[in-house]
Enzyme design. Structure first.
Site, PDB file in Angstrom:
ATOM      1  N   HIS A 105       0.842  -1.191   0.000  1.00 49.13           N
ATOM      2  CA  HIS A 105       0.000   0.000   0.000  1.00 49.13           C
ATOM      3  C   HIS A 105       0.883   1.249   0.000  1.00 49.13           C
ATOM      4  O   HIS A 105       1.232   1.771   1.057  1.00 49.13           O
ATOM      5  CB  HIS A 105      -0.910   0.007   1.226  1.00 49.13           C
ATOM      6  CG  HIS A 105      -1.822  -1.173   1.311  1.00 49.13           C
ATOM      7  ND1 HIS A 105      -1.377  -2.432   1.679  1.00 49.13           N
ATOM      8  CD2 HIS A 105      -3.155  -1.295   1.059  1.00 49.13           C
ATOM      9  CE1 HIS A 105      -2.401  -3.274   1.666  1.00 49.13           C
ATOM     10  NE2 HIS A 105      -3.483  -2.609   1.298  1.00 49.13           N
ATOM     11  N   GLU A 140     -18.513  -4.359  23.725  1.00 48.45           N
ATOM     12  CA  GLU A 140     -17.701  -5.576  23.821  1.00 48.45           C
ATOM     13  C   GLU A 140     -16.432  -5.497  22.976  1.00 48.45           C
ATOM     14  O   GLU A 140     -15.345  -5.883  23.431  1.00 48.45           O
ATOM     15  CB  GLU A 140     -18.513  -6.808  23.390  1.00 48.45           C
ATOM     16  CG  GLU A 140     -19.662  -7.164  24.309  1.00 48.45           C
ATOM     17  CD  GLU A 140     -20.964  -6.485  23.901  1.00 48.45           C
ATOM     18  OE1 GLU A 140     -22.010  -6.825  24.478  1.00 48.45           O
ATOM     19  OE2 GLU A 140     -20.927  -5.605  23.011  1.00 48.45           O
ATOM     20  N   HIS A 182      -3.915   3.009  -3.576  1.00 43.66           N
ATOM     21  CA  HIS A 182      -4.150   2.499  -2.221  1.00 43.66           C
ATOM     22  C   HIS A 182      -3.460   1.165  -1.960  1.00 43.66           C
ATOM     23  O   HIS A 182      -2.628   1.066  -1.069  1.00 43.66           O
ATOM     24  CB  HIS A 182      -5.649   2.346  -1.949  1.00 43.66           C
ATOM     25  CG  HIS A 182      -5.938   1.627  -0.657  1.00 43.66           C
ATOM     26  ND1 HIS A 182      -5.889   2.257   0.564  1.00 43.66           N
ATOM     27  CD2 HIS A 182      -6.244   0.324  -0.398  1.00 43.66           C
ATOM     28  CE1 HIS A 182      -6.151   1.381   1.514  1.00 43.66           C
ATOM     29  NE2 HIS A 182      -6.371   0.203   0.958  1.00 43.66           N
ATOM     30  N   HIS A 239     -29.289 -15.758  23.216  1.00 47.04           N
ATOM     31  CA  HIS A 239     -28.346 -15.588  24.318  1.00 47.04           C
ATOM     32  C   HIS A 239     -27.706 -16.905  24.767  1.00 47.04           C
ATOM     33  O   HIS A 239     -27.003 -16.931  25.777  1.00 47.04           O
ATOM     34  CB  HIS A 239     -29.050 -14.934  25.515  1.00 47.04           C
ATOM     35  CG  HIS A 239     -29.297 -13.467  25.332  1.00 47.04           C
ATOM     36  ND1 HIS A 239     -30.014 -12.970  24.275  1.00 47.04           N
ATOM     37  CD2 HIS A 239     -28.898 -12.397  26.073  1.00 47.04           C
ATOM     38  CE1 HIS A 239     -30.070 -11.642  24.377  1.00 47.04           C
ATOM     39  NE2 HIS A 239     -29.386 -11.281  25.445  1.00 47.04           N
TER      40      HIS A 239
END
Length: 661
Positions: A29, A411, A264, A473
């Site tokens: 890159h 999380e 890129h 869950h």
């Protein structure tokens, strides 16, 4: 040479090293290093306090290249500022065995603070490093003795800021007022697909202002003076993290590819490289050319030694004046374990029915009073995960000395921040959520494993035992998927006893993350000793000598059904052995002889009993009592019965298997 001319020469050297390395490797890159070189040059040579001859100096400024695809920017900086990264290694960019992998890797290259590449991860790591600095400063600095006093810098990209993890981490960083966290945003408006406008028109500055960051907008990425002033302004802000918005041009200097996605993620091509060098007034005949004035101008070895020497003088005076605090900091830095800490776990009275999450909470509370550097928190599930010690102080913007972090429902950022805490050096981070939400943080957990850093993951509510909350869950596939990640040790303890010894192994582990998978529901005491748990698998009970007809292999809450089924089968004259495997990874480390002794391949029936997918159990078993579908909403005890997790059903499976063996 005039300063401005020398600045440009140094910046162009960074650019052309990146161009040549990518061209030589035929992959990489080049565009990001070409555009971001001026800001990186100013930061590294004028502001960043670091000693290239001692990359592990405690009070160094941390630098995170969150835009890890621009790795050649970092490698050029490391080489030119004096780190032990020879030019020959840059010439081997992206090649087997080199110190210059395609994305920066912690432990592979001197001066690389963290493994980046998956976008957004470095952003979160930097927040963790800044929290670590603030925490240790609050705990150990004294008037006249700023022993821990440095900044955490990072270069982030448009892509980093699109990833959800950056939103989570930025929000918490602003909430905590991390004034020594400074990110420079490489705002080049290009993604792999093309213009950023294809997918994003949000106002980044407003977003970060809302996160309570100081935002410094519209900095010209080619103007060294403007970059310098922006960094000064960021450093002057003490109560908020800073985002410096640097407008750059990807592939700067490339006549045909600058400002386009073409620069890129692919080499410019030989013709374009030649044109670029010609436009820049560069030596077009030599690859990896470094003008003779550049190494002297950019080498930070002497200034780094001076920074460190001054700091070490202060440290010596601090040690004499505050010997107890110095000793404590030294213990944290070395992750020294105090004498007798294991006895505290062994002495806990846990020989009674309880949820393993409860046993984990008791063990953790004990460890928090003993183990230096233990720090962590939960993603808005503190009471459910049992992760806060009774006397544990809370880390906040008003008091960073606490060791408990309220992460909120974040999380992914929680895990990336935990990685940053571990990478800082010495701290022992833990983090927690429900098992099913391990999916939300998996990329960061994977990087814990890749970097081999000792983050402890606590995942409770581990199965259909979660009950009425239902299949959304209830972890079904997560246990086996976590076992599939290299360098992780996963524990699924069967009772309180195994849980405390799982914590022992987690604290002892230094070369990778540990996962504790724990029950919501109560389980009876069933199992063995510290030495047995450390082996990963062992015999719980058997009446059959060395030649059982049936081996029942259980983990977690399901081991109790193996023990119950064994009693039934033994009463019928069927020789049966019960085996617990709290940790597949530790069990697999044992000798083949030991493994076969515990689970003899000669046994005609070997049944794995686990309330999760059966995939993988063929390693040890030829029959399973598992779940190969999603769960359901009902009380946990009802679900276990409906899904066949009873002693009677396990015994029935064993009888049927024997009859057909």
């Amino acid at each position: 040479m005039v300063k401005k001319e020398l600045d440009r020469l140094c910046i162009d050297t960074i650019r052309m090293l990146a161009v040549d390395a990518v061209e030589c490797a035929r992959s990489g890159h080049p565009g990001m290093p070409m555009g971001a070189a001026p800001m990186a040059y100013v930061l590294w040579t004028e502001f960043q306090r670091h000693n290239p001859k001692d990359p592990h100096w405690l009070n160094r400024d941390r630098f995170v290249l969150s835009a890890g695809h621009g790795s050649m920017l970092l490698y050029a900086l490391l080489h030119l500022t004096g780190y032990d990264l020879p030019l020959d290694e840059i010439k081997k960019f992206r090649q087997w065995g080199s110190q210059t992998p395609g994305h920066p890797e912690y432990g592979s290259t001197p001066g690389v603070e963290t493994t980046t590449g998956p976008l957004g991860q470095g952003f979160g790591n930097g927040v963790g490093m800044a929290i670590a600095e603030a925490h240790l400063a609050a705990c150990f600095n004294e008037d006249g003795f700023p022993l821990i006093d440095h900044h955490t810098y990072g270069i982030i990209s448009d892509g980093d800021l699109m990833e959800g993890i950056s939103h989570e981490a930025a929000s918490l960083a602003g909430h905590l007022g991390l004034g020594k966290l400074i990110y420079l945003w490489d705002d080049n408006q290009i993604t792999i697909d093309g213009s950023l406008n294809l997918c994003s028109t949000e106002h980044i500055q407003n977003r970060f202002s809302a996160y309570q960051w100081q935002v410094i907008p519209y900095v010209d990425g080619t103007d060294v003076d403007a970059i310098r002033e922006a960094i000064k302004q960021a450093r002057d802000c003490k109560d908020r993290p800073s985002l410096i918005c640097v407008r750059t041009t990807i592939g700067h200097g490339s006549p045909n590819k600058a400002g386009t996605a073409a620069s890129h993620g692919a080499p410019l091509g030989a013709e374009e490289v030649s044109l670029t060098k010609k436009v820049q007034g560069w030596n077009t005949d030599t690859q990896f050319f470094i003008p003779p004035d550049v190494p002297t101008a950019m080498d930070c070895s002497e200034s780094g030694r001076n920074y460190q020497k001054q700091w070490e003088s202060m440290r010596s005076a601090y040690q004499k004046r505050y010997p107890a605090k110095f000793s404590e900091l030294k213990s944290i830095r070395r992750r020294t374990l105090p004498d007798g800490w294991e006895d505290l776990l062994s002495d806990l009275e846990l020989d009674r029915p309880m949820a393993t999450r409860g046993a984990s909470g008791i063990a953790l509370d004990t460890l928090l009073t003993t183990i230096p550097g233990l720090i962590g928190g939960s993603a808005d599930l503190t009471g459910s995960n049992k992760t806060k010690g009774c006397d544990q102080g809370v880390l906040s913007a008003d008091d960073f000395s606490g060791t408990y972090i309220y992460y909120g429902v974040r999380e992914h950022a929680m895990a990336a921040i935990s990685n940053g805490l571990a990478l800082y050096g010495g701290l022992r981070p833990y983090c927690a959520t429900f098992l099913v939400f391990s999916d939300y943080l998996r990329p960061s957990l994977r990087l814990s494993a890749l970097m081999k850093i000792p983050v402890i993951y606590i995942f409770t509510h581990d199965s259909i035992g979660t009950g009425e909350d239902g299949p959304t869950h209830q972890g079904i596939e997560q246990i086996m998927s976590l076992r599939a990640i290299p360098n992780i040790v996963v524990f699924r303890p069967a009772d309180a006893n195994e849980t405390r010894y799982a914590w022992r192994e987690a604290i002892l582990r230094e070369d990778g993350p540990t996962v504790l998978i724990l029950t919501r529901q109560s389980v009876p005491p069933v199992t063995g000793s510290v030495d047995q748990v450390a082996l990963g698998g062992y015999i719980v009970s058997h009446q059959s000598g060395d030649n059982p007809e049936v081996v029942l292999i259980g983990t977690g809450s399901e081991l109790q059904y193996c023990v119950g089924a064994a009693s039934v089968l033994e009463s019928e004259g069927i020789s049966t052995r019960v085996v617990s495997i709290p940790s597949w990874e530790l069990f697999a480390m044992q000798s083949p002889e030991y493994i076969n002794k515990i689970i003899p391949s000669s046994a005609p029936v070997r049944i794995a009993v686990e309330a999760a997918v059966s995939l993988g159990w063929e390693r040890y078993a030829n029959y399973t009592v598992c779940i190969d579908r999603f769960g359901a909403s009902a009380p946990g005890n009802v679900l276990f019965e409906q899904f066949g997790f009873t002693s009677e059903h396990v015994a029935e499976v064993a009888r049927d298997a024997l009859s057909s063996a």
